[in-house]
Write a protein that holds these residues in place. Structure first.
Motif, PDB file in Angstrom:
ATOM      1  N   ARG A 110     -69.355  38.819 103.378  1.00 21.04           N
ATOM      2  CA  ARG A 110     -70.048  38.373 102.166  1.00 21.04           C
ATOM      3  C   ARG A 110     -70.329  39.563 101.240  1.00 21.04           C
ATOM      4  O   ARG A 110     -70.038  39.512 100.045  1.00 21.04           O
ATOM      5  CB  ARG A 110     -71.347  37.645 102.513  1.00 21.04           C
ATOM      6  N   THR A 114     -67.988  39.951  97.890  1.00 22.29           N
ATOM      7  CA  THR A 114     -68.748  39.851  96.638  1.00 22.29           C
ATOM      8  C   THR A 114     -68.529  41.104  95.805  1.00 22.29           C
ATOM      9  O   THR A 114     -68.293  41.032  94.584  1.00 22.29           O
ATOM     10  CB  THR A 114     -70.248  39.640  96.928  1.00 22.29           C
ATOM     11  N   GLU A 117     -64.957  41.015  94.402  1.00 21.37           N
ATOM     12  CA  GLU A 117     -64.825  40.068  93.298  1.00 21.37           C
ATOM     13  C   GLU A 117     -65.293  40.700  91.989  1.00 21.37           C
ATOM     14  O   GLU A 117     -64.647  40.552  90.957  1.00 21.37           O
ATOM     15  CB  GLU A 117     -65.625  38.792  93.574  1.00 21.37           C
ATOM     16  N   ARG A 121     -62.438  41.591  89.593  1.00 23.55           N
ATOM     17  CA  ARG A 121     -62.465  40.401  88.741  1.00 23.55           C
ATOM     18  C   ARG A 121     -61.481  39.343  89.252  1.00 23.55           C
ATOM     19  O   ARG A 121     -60.640  38.834  88.519  1.00 23.55           O
ATOM     20  CB  ARG A 121     -62.196  40.762  87.286  1.00 23.55           C
ATOM     21  N   VAL A 122     -61.610  39.051  90.551  1.00 19.89           N
ATOM     22  CA  VAL A 122     -60.814  38.020  91.202  1.00 19.89           C
ATOM     23  C   VAL A 122     -61.770  37.071  91.903  1.00 19.89           C
ATOM     24  O   VAL A 122     -62.949  37.384  92.078  1.00 19.89           O
ATOM     25  CB  VAL A 122     -59.828  38.615  92.249  1.00 19.89           C
ATOM     26  N   THR A 123     -61.259  35.919  92.304  1.00 20.68           N
ATOM     27  CA  THR A 123     -62.029  34.995  93.125  1.00 20.68           C
ATOM     28  C   THR A 123     -61.417  35.014  94.522  1.00 20.68           C
ATOM     29  O   THR A 123     -60.233  34.712  94.686  1.00 20.68           O
ATOM     30  CB  THR A 123     -61.986  33.566  92.547  1.00 20.68           C
ATOM     31  N   VAL A 124     -62.228  35.404  95.482  1.00 23.28           N
ATOM     32  CA  VAL A 124     -61.771  35.480  96.868  1.00 23.28           C
ATOM     33  C   VAL A 124     -62.019  34.125  97.522  1.00 23.28           C
ATOM     34  O   VAL A 124     -63.161  33.666  97.572  1.00 23.28           O
ATOM     35  CB  VAL A 124     -62.507  36.602  97.638  1.00 23.28           C
ATOM     36  N   PRO A 125     -60.956  33.461  98.005  1.00 26.00           N
ATOM     37  CA  PRO A 125     -61.127  32.146  98.610  1.00 26.00           C
ATOM     38  C   PRO A 125     -61.773  32.234  99.997  1.00 26.00           C
ATOM     39  O   PRO A 125     -61.879  33.312 100.573  1.00 26.00           O
ATOM     40  CB  PRO A 125     -59.678  31.636  98.727  1.00 26.00           C
ATOM     41  N   ARG A 129     -68.833  32.707 101.708  1.00 23.69           N
ATOM     42  CA  ARG A 129     -70.083  32.631 100.926  1.00 23.69           C
ATOM     43  C   ARG A 129     -71.167  31.853 101.668  1.00 23.69           C
ATOM     44  O   ARG A 129     -72.338  32.164 101.566  1.00 23.69           O
ATOM     45  CB  ARG A 129     -69.824  31.956  99.584  1.00 23.69           C
TER      46      ARG A 129
END
Length: 166
Positions: A110, A114, A117, A121-125, A129
C-alpha cells in the motif's frame, strides 16, 4: 494495521514458512557447521537500476501488483555491495554471524504502490488498497553500523528515485 504485524531481526528465532525458506535455512546451517568463521547475509529483495518494481510499473508491467498488501523487505544493490565488503572484513566483530541485509524499514505494498502512483502518475491495479496488511517486517540491528552509519538508499523512496533517474 501494519504496526500489528511481527517484526523479525537477527535475534528472532527462525521459523521458515515455505519449502524455499526451509531449504535456505538448512543451507545456512550446513555452511556454519562446516566453516566455524562463516558469515551469512540474509538479503531482502535486491533492487537497483534495471531491476526494480518502479521501472516495471513505469513501463506498464503491473504483474507485481497482484500480491495484495504484503510487507516487503528490500535492499538497494549499492548498499548490499557495501554491506558485503564491510561484513567480510576480518576486523569486523559482531555478536552474531548472520546479518539481515535490509533497508532501514520494510514497506507495505500500500505504501509502495501509493508512492509510485504519485511519482509515475499511473494507476496500479489490484486489491492492495483494501487488503489487510500481511507478512512481517524484517529489520537489522547491525546493517547501519556496518555501512558506516549511513545507507545511500535508506528506504525504497530514495532507491526508486535512483532506479527512475529522478
Amino acid at each position: 494495521h501494519e504496526g500489528d504485524l511481527p517484526t523479525q531481526d537477527e535475534h528472532t528465532p527462525t521459523g521458515p514458512d515455505s519449502d524455499r525458506a526451509k531449504d535456505r535455512l538448512q543451507l545456512e546451517q550446513e555452511i556454519t557447521a562446516t566453516y566455524a568463521d562463516a558469515r551469512i547475509l540474509r538479503s531482502g529483495g535486491i533492487y537497483g537500476p534495471g531491476r526494480c518494481v518502479a521501472t516495471r510499473f513505469r513501463d506498464g508491467d503491473f504483474a507485481r501488483a497482484g500480491t495484495g498488501n504484503r510487507m516487503v523487505t528490500r535492499i538497494h544493490v549499492h548498499d548490499l555491495c557495501r554491506l558485503i565488503l564491510a561484513f567480510g572484513r576480518p576486523d569486523v566483530a559482531l555478536p552474531v554471524s548472520t546479518v539481515n541485509a535490509v533497508d532501514e524499514r520494510s514497506s507495505s505494498n500500500r505504501d509502495t504502490f501509493t508512492y509510485l502512483e504519485g511519482v509515475l502518475r499511473v494507476t496500479v491495479p489490484g486489491d492492495w488498497r483494501t487488503a489487510r496488511p500481511m507478512g512481517r517486517s524484517v529489520v537489522s540491528r547491525y546493517t547501519a553500523n556496518l555501512l558506516g552509519g549511513e545507507y545511500r538508499f535508506p528506504t525504497f523512496k530514495e532507491g526508486f528515485a535512483d532506479c527512475l533517474g529522478i
